[in-house]
Design an enzyme around this catalytic site. Sequence first.
Site, PDB file in Angstrom:
ATOM      1  N   GLY A   1       0.791  -1.217   0.000  1.00  0.00           N
ATOM      2  CA  GLY A   1       0.000   0.000   0.000  1.00  0.00           C
ATOM      3  C   GLY A   1       0.823   1.265   0.000  1.00  0.00           C
ATOM      4  O   GLY A   1       0.354   2.323  -0.443  1.00  0.00           O
TER       5      GLY A   1
ATOM      6  N   GLU B   1       3.265  -9.229  -1.880  1.00  0.00           N
ATOM      7  CA  GLU B   1       2.004  -9.856  -1.505  1.00  0.00           C
ATOM      8  C   GLU B   1       1.964 -11.375  -1.677  1.00  0.00           C
ATOM      9  O   GLU B   1       1.265 -12.066  -0.929  1.00  0.00           O
ATOM     10  CB  GLU B   1       0.851  -9.214  -2.276  1.00  0.00           C
TER      11      GLU B   1
END
Length: 358
Positions: A117, A140
């Site tokens: 993010g 991720e």
Amino acid sequence: MTGTEEPVLFHTTGRAAHITLNRPRALNALTHTMVRRIDAALTAWEHDPAVETVVITGAGERGLCAGGDIRAVHDDARDGDGTASAAFWRDEYHLNARIARYPKPYVALMDGIVMGGGVGVSAHGSVRMVTERSRVAVPETGIGFVPDVGGTYLLALAPGELGTHLALTGAQIGAGDALLCGLADHCVPSAALRSLVDDLAEMPVPDVLARHVQPSPQGELAARREWIDACYAADSVEEIVHRLFAHGGPEAKEAAETLLAKSPTALKVTLAAVRRARRLGSLERVLDQEYRVSCAALSTPDLVEGVRAQLIDKDRDPRWSPATLVEVSDADVARFFVPLGDRELGLAGPDCAQEIPW
């Protein structure tokens, strides 16, 4: 809550408005509240003629932002119905798109750790500065998730197959490679950041860049392009792993071993997402796709298990399900891309719903 405890701080100095991510003990991980407050501030500043530049930085010494609040997502996926995570991603992805289209210079100081993010609130900006301390990554797949916040859009645009390599392995890169891959624009010495911020209060952005930008440190990926492009051009993750092992070089072998430790499902979905992103074109259409993928991940075991192993129990021993690449079918991958009907993100508009290349 006192000012120093606010999770994100805002102030203006001269011609510049400042966003400071202020959760240093959590490496400034983004919460839903932070996303909403940043969006509200951007709205106010967009219509304030006194604000000519927006600057985003992270509190503390370690970095700009380590990602989203993945612990909250884990708890929602494990104990809730996914509604809270879907709402967070909806607002976060809208913010990512807004940053990319912001009408005033948006200066991101990508010093230290910038991951997940954190990439979303920086690498879509119009002026992206890395330093010799920068460590940029989309990690991720290591938590059973897939690069989001427009990460598959950015990596799809990287030269050759460099973006595929970074998306699948989650490798951290420094300033030189961030510039090479299109995740940053300029390199500035970390020691000069305070002076640079001071200058932004008084000077136009181009003048500040002329004063502070320096050559970047040498990256590593350019020298690896030949085997990265050859291996990652394969049509499947299994073939990528095979080519990496067959190459014979230690760096290619290390990449293959890294892939085999990641979530098999996340790897296959990530490869499909990056390849589809190349055809989708706009950031908004890719974010629409990423929202589908993220929402689908909430109902899979690997996201909960990956966060448990990496961030909660920290045993670094996730038990992926399915456990091997060969067990992940094309149908398993395809379900991550199924349209959501009236729950679509909808950034690209309703007319684009049928244009997604399957």
